[in-house]
Enzyme design. Structure first.
Site, PDB file in Angstrom:
ATOM      1  CG  ASP A 147      -0.327  -1.630  -9.751  1.00 31.30           C
ATOM      2  OD1 ASP A 147      -1.191  -2.036  -9.193  1.00 31.30           O
ATOM      3  OD2 ASP A 147       0.572  -2.210 -10.356  1.00 31.30           O
ATOM      4  CG  HIS A 178       0.848  -5.836 -10.420  1.00 28.72           C
ATOM      5  ND1 HIS A 178      -0.108  -4.767  -9.705  1.00 28.72           N
ATOM      6  CD2 HIS A 178       0.458  -6.760  -9.976  1.00 28.72           C
ATOM      7  CE1 HIS A 178      -0.916  -5.631  -9.087  1.00 28.72           C
ATOM      8  NE2 HIS A 178      -0.865  -6.857  -9.119  1.00 28.72           N
ATOM      9  CB  SER A 363      -3.908  -8.158  -9.108  1.00 32.44           C
ATOM     10  OG  SER A 363      -3.148  -8.082  -7.873  1.00 32.44           O
TER      11      SER A 363
END
Length: 428
Positions: A147, A178, A363
């Site tokens: 990521d 994220h 996600s």
């Protein structure tokens, strides 16, 4: 066609996530230069990455989003809002994304139970904590994540971090939102599905250039390099600590652009190499890499759940419905396996605090599924992706929900972690 439209939506969401993590809260070098930071031994931290503290200052005076039906007010002091803005914010309840540094208007203390949402959002839900109490925690299993750059010191997951490396990253970045979310939702102490699994994390800038926009700018060949690095590291690990799953919260499909598709194929070839090593590669386009998903007649093997009442019991399946943005195409998810997505709390990017996301993205489903797979591998070390999905669908719970603002009801399949584990234990 539906799948392509969903990937476009995902790309927009990921672009937003990148912008939150890179500017202004991420101090990457002004000069575009991608580098690798690797360890010599395949363990430990190649770099200690700090929190994105400057975003706190920047966002303290400017909210991220305030619309008629949803708001993102992380870090914002809502006492700065005028009367019209406060009224608009109240109209967004319960769809408000915030963090522990958000200051709410006093007028909302009775209408928006922020603390209850935040605490309920930490729980993985659907009975996962009951499995933890039985010792089913992912112990002896390792999860790899590819990521963005990760704040490595957050107490939610820092002790689980067996390896942190960076590949194809501009120097001196701080942590992204994220990455912190994916680490939390997979192995986090309070948020994670598999809190005793080890975490191997690779930070990656998923673009060829930060100066360009568009899908044709995606660094698929760099994903391939990271996947091959994971395979290399995994060969050095003992049998009872192997990486069993790679979580990549990214979707993809061939576009018809020859150069772009050629780069994507390089990544897909690396996925095949990982599969041969017994590693389940989870993405938001997982069906592209495993033929057995065609038996289930679904374009999306995994999709997300929303919460009917974010403050209510996260373990009760009665409190779940289809994820908010997925109601735009409910038929697409009739044969999907749904996992918690909306109304989740994760580690924050700006310090040792937490953030509540009212609406998740695709996600958020990837680390949840990776965590459940780790639990299954603890119980059944010879577990395969096909056996996992078959058992998960067979033991899933059906729910029927009415489309918001509509008159048609739909039936969906919700993962039942307790029933899934019981099924695997009986088969041993």
């Amino acid at each position: 066609m539906k799948r392509y439209l969903m990937i476009i939506m995902l790309a927009i969401m990921v672009t937003f996530c990148i912008s939150c993590g890179k500017e202004p809260g991420n101090t990457a070098s002004d000069k575009e230069e991608f580098t690798d930071s690797l360890t010599e031994t395949g363990s430990g931290l190649a770099r200690q990455v700090g929190p994105s503290e400057e975003i706190r200052i920047y966002r303290g005076e400017e909210y991220i989003s305030l619309k008629e039906d949803m708001a993102d007010i992380r870090w914002y002091d809502c006492r700065n809002m005028d009367k019209k803005e406060k009224a608009l914010l109240e109209g967004c309840v319960p769809n408000i994304t915030f963090n522990e540094e958000t200051v709410f208007p006093e007028e909302m203390s009775d209408t928006f139970p922020a603390k209850e949402y935040l605490e309920a959002g930490k729980k993985p839900g659907l009975g996962v904590e009951a499995l933890h109490e039985q010792g089913i925690t992912g112990k002896g299993v390792s999860i790899a994540v590819i990521d963005q750059v990760l704040y490595t010191g957050h107490p939610e997951y820092a002790s689980k971090l067996a390896l942190y490396e960076e590949m194809h990253v501009t120097p001196n970045q701080t942590g992204s939102m994220h990455a912190a979310a994916l680490a939390s939702l997979s192995v986090g102490d309070s948020c994670g599905v598999a809190p005793d699994a080890k975490l191997y994390f690779w930070g990656l800038d998923n673009v060829l250039s930060w100066k360009e926009d568009g899908e044709n700018n995606l660094a698929w060949e760099e994903y391939a390099r990271v996947i091959d690095r994971i395979i290399e590291v995994n060969k050095t690990l003992p049998e009872n600590d192997k990486i069993r799953v790679i979580a990549i919260a990214r979707g993809y499909d061939f576009t018809g652009d020859e150069e772009e598709d050629k780069r994507l194929q390089v990544m897909l070839d690396a996925v095949e190499r990982a599969k041969k090593e017994g590693i389940f590669v989870l993405t938001t386009s997982t069906e592209q890499n495993y033929d057995f998903f065609s038996d289930y007649q679904t374009e999306a093997p995994f999709a997300g759940l929303g919460k009917i009442d974010p403050a209510d019991d996260p373990d009760s399946v009665d409190n779940y419905t289809l994820g908010a943005w997925q109601w735009s195409s409910p038929d697409m998810f009739a044969n999907s396996l749904l996992v918690p997505m909306d109304g989740r709390t994760t580690a924050d990017m700006s310090g040792d605090t937490y953030v509540y996301y009212a609406d998740g993205g695709w996600s958020w489903t990837v680390p949840y599924v990776a965590g459940v797979y780790a639990l299954c591998c603890q119980v059944r070390p010879d577990m395969t992706p096909e056996e996992f999905y078959h058992a998960a669908m067979e033991t899933s719970t059906e729910i029927t929900r009415m489309q918001p603002g509509g008159s048609q009801s739909y039936t969906f399949h919700v993962i039942n972690p307790q029933a899934l584990i019981s099924c695997l234990q009986e088969e041993r």
